[in-house]
Scaffold this active site. Structure first.
Site, PDB file in Angstrom:
ATOM      1  N   THR A  44       0.831  -1.204   0.000  1.00  0.00           N
ATOM      2  CA  THR A  44       0.000   0.000   0.000  1.00  0.00           C
ATOM      3  C   THR A  44       0.864   1.252   0.000  1.00  0.00           C
ATOM      4  O   THR A  44       0.621   2.197  -0.764  1.00  0.00           O
ATOM      5  CB  THR A  44      -0.927   0.007   1.228  1.00  0.00           C
ATOM      6  OG1 THR A  44      -1.714  -1.177   1.240  1.00  0.00           O
ATOM      7  CG2 THR A  44      -1.833   1.227   1.214  1.00  0.00           C
ATOM      8  N   TYR A 107     -12.721  -4.087  -1.644  1.00  0.00           N
ATOM      9  CA  TYR A 107     -13.935  -3.530  -2.266  1.00  0.00           C
ATOM     10  C   TYR A 107     -15.062  -4.537  -2.441  1.00  0.00           C
ATOM     11  O   TYR A 107     -16.213  -4.233  -2.160  1.00  0.00           O
ATOM     12  CB  TYR A 107     -13.615  -2.883  -3.627  1.00  0.00           C
ATOM     13  CG  TYR A 107     -14.818  -2.160  -4.227  1.00  0.00           C
ATOM     14  CD1 TYR A 107     -15.210  -0.924  -3.722  1.00  0.00           C
ATOM     15  CD2 TYR A 107     -15.567  -2.721  -5.246  1.00  0.00           C
ATOM     16  CE1 TYR A 107     -16.320  -0.270  -4.225  1.00  0.00           C
ATOM     17  CE2 TYR A 107     -16.685  -2.068  -5.756  1.00  0.00           C
ATOM     18  CZ  TYR A 107     -17.049  -0.844  -5.243  1.00  0.00           C
ATOM     19  OH  TYR A 107     -18.155  -0.203  -5.740  1.00  0.00           O
ATOM     20  N   TYR A 133      -2.513 -10.289   4.884  1.00  0.00           N
ATOM     21  CA  TYR A 133      -2.497  -8.874   5.257  1.00  0.00           C
ATOM     22  C   TYR A 133      -3.924  -8.450   5.541  1.00  0.00           C
ATOM     23  O   TYR A 133      -4.762  -8.412   4.634  1.00  0.00           O
ATOM     24  CB  TYR A 133      -1.868  -8.052   4.126  1.00  0.00           C
ATOM     25  CG  TYR A 133      -1.800  -6.567   4.373  1.00  0.00           C
ATOM     26  CD1 TYR A 133      -2.018  -5.993   5.632  1.00  0.00           C
ATOM     27  CD2 TYR A 133      -1.500  -5.699   3.322  1.00  0.00           C
ATOM     28  CE1 TYR A 133      -1.943  -4.643   5.834  1.00  0.00           C
ATOM     29  CE2 TYR A 133      -1.424  -4.318   3.508  1.00  0.00           C
ATOM     30  CZ  TYR A 133      -1.643  -3.799   4.770  1.00  0.00           C
ATOM     31  OH  TYR A 133      -1.566  -2.438   4.959  1.00  0.00           O
ATOM     32  N   ARG A 138      -9.139  -0.331   5.009  1.00  0.00           N
ATOM     33  CA  ARG A 138      -8.995  -0.058   3.581  1.00  0.00           C
ATOM     34  C   ARG A 138      -9.779  -1.045   2.714  1.00  0.00           C
ATOM     35  O   ARG A 138     -10.230  -0.696   1.631  1.00  0.00           O
ATOM     36  CB  ARG A 138      -7.520  -0.124   3.179  1.00  0.00           C
ATOM     37  CG  ARG A 138      -6.716   1.120   3.526  1.00  0.00           C
ATOM     38  CD  ARG A 138      -5.310   1.006   2.972  1.00  0.00           C
ATOM     39  NE  ARG A 138      -4.516   2.203   3.213  1.00  0.00           N
ATOM     40  CZ  ARG A 138      -4.413   3.240   2.383  1.00  0.00           C
ATOM     41  NH1 ARG A 138      -5.079   3.229   1.248  1.00  0.00           N
ATOM     42  NH2 ARG A 138      -3.667   4.282   2.673  1.00  0.00           N
ATOM     43  N   LYS A 161       0.106  -9.963   8.627  1.00  0.00           N
ATOM     44  CA  LYS A 161       0.296  -8.562   9.003  1.00  0.00           C
ATOM     45  C   LYS A 161      -1.064  -8.068   9.474  1.00  0.00           C
ATOM     46  O   LYS A 161      -2.016  -8.028   8.701  1.00  0.00           O
ATOM     47  CB  LYS A 161       0.790  -7.737   7.815  1.00  0.00           C
ATOM     48  CG  LYS A 161       0.872  -6.240   8.111  1.00  0.00           C
ATOM     49  CD  LYS A 161       1.238  -5.447   6.867  1.00  0.00           C
ATOM     50  CE  LYS A 161       1.234  -3.939   7.153  1.00  0.00           C
ATOM     51  NZ  LYS A 161       1.507  -3.136   5.927  1.00  0.00           N
ATOM     52  N   ILE A 203       5.627  -4.347  10.028  1.00  0.00           N
ATOM     53  CA  ILE A 203       5.789  -3.805   8.676  1.00  0.00           C
ATOM     54  C   ILE A 203       5.366  -2.364   8.809  1.00  0.00           C
ATOM     55  O   ILE A 203       4.176  -2.054   8.919  1.00  0.00           O
ATOM     56  CB  ILE A 203       4.962  -4.574   7.636  1.00  0.00           C
ATOM     57  CG1 ILE A 203       5.457  -6.024   7.551  1.00  0.00           C
ATOM     58  CG2 ILE A 203       5.080  -3.906   6.265  1.00  0.00           C
ATOM     59  CD1 ILE A 203       4.683  -6.887   6.568  1.00  0.00           C
TER      60      ILE A 203
END
Length: 296
Positions: A44, A107, A133, A138, A161, A203
């Site tokens: 990202t 999405y 992740y 998001r 993550k 991270i």
């Protein structure tokens, strides 16, 4: 092992908007010198959503070549379309990377069955280890610990993550997946507590600016040294906060540009931060000693 202090590296651009490979080389060398354990390329923070697939692969390839085995490189391979994630995984598997970071499909809000099928397909595309992740802020998709446990049964899923900031998940995932299942913080403000609760590394966005300090935090926290970890974290807390004052990676790239490390160039729809945000970021850079205050 994909553990320790890992930087979510930005992708620098030239004034014309192309990838700036000369500055990329400088950034990789910087992290090697500062003791960072691994570079996460084109996640990202690396503006993966605005790079073409060819650019994505080329940036990872260049990062590996510059690193030349001196630091681990993890490549972002996620997509909201499984076929695209599979294709990226296949294209990058032979580049010499150490593993993949695979964000949940964003999405389209897949079901648990859809997530299982997605990750099964992507992990079958490569023999390399993959990190899940989870960043529901998001993606609108939250990998609950119970689903993480099912995904952990896939042969090449080695860790996660976690960017929820929910410290209680560390113990729950450990209970379900075992102590060897890698847990990495993806939320700088809560990373210290995440590590002290049993996490294996970070991270980090903040590590773009202060990699040596982040390495000190991770090393202290993972050996259970709370006092040392908190002492390392305290000066970085102002950065943890302001680097998310607008959507990542806008603040961190602007900060790096203000320090003269790269150009202030973004790919649309990302743009430079608002003037008020710039002032706040600059004050944080001054507070941490990265930028000297200008005389009146």
């Amino acid at each position: 092992m994909l553990t320790g202090s890992m930087v979510a590296l930005v992708t620098p651009f030239t004034p014309q908007g192309n990838v700036d490979y000369a500055i990329l080389a400088d950034l990789v060398e910087f992290h090697i010198q500062q003791g960072t354990d691994a570079i996460v390329s084109v996640g990202t923070t690396g503006e993966s959503t605005t790079l073409s697939h060819d650019e994505h692969v080329d940036v990872v390839r260049a990062t590996v070549e510059i690193a030349a085995g001196r630091i681990k490189v993890v490549a972002g391979n996620g997509s909201n379309a499984t076929a695209e994630a599979v294709q990226l995984t296949e294209r990058m598997s032979g580049l010499g990377i150490d593993g993949f970071l695979n964000v949940t499909p964003y999405y389209n809000k897949p079901s648990a069955a859809g997530l299982l099928a997605h990750y099964r397909a992507v992990t079958e595309a490569s023999d390399l280890p993959q990190l899940l992740y989870n960043v529901p802020g998001r993606t609108c998709c939250d990998l609950q610990p119970e689903l993480v446990a099912k995904l952990a049964e896939l042969p090449r899923i080695v860790g996660i993550k976690e960017a929820t900031g929910d410290i209680s998940r560390v113990q729950r995932i450990q209970e379900l997946c075992g102590r060897d299942f890698i847990q990495l913080s993806g939320d700088d403000p809560t990373a210290c507590e995440f590590l002290l609760a049993g996490g294996h590394g970070v991270i980090s966005v903040t590590a773009n600016l202060v990699p040596k300090q982040m390495k000190q935090l991770v090393d202290a926290a993972t050996r259970g040294d709370r006092a040392g970890a908190e002492a390392a974290d305290a000066p970085m807390r102002v950065l943890h906060d302001v680097l998310f004052i607008e959507a990542n990676p806008i603040p961190v790239k602007w900060a790096m540009a203000r320090l003269g490390w790269l150009g202030e160039v973004f790919r649309l729809p990302l743009t430079s931060p608002e003037l008020e945000s710039q002032k706040v970021i600059e004050q944080a850079l001054q507070a941490t000693g990265l930028l000297q205050a200008e005389a009146d």
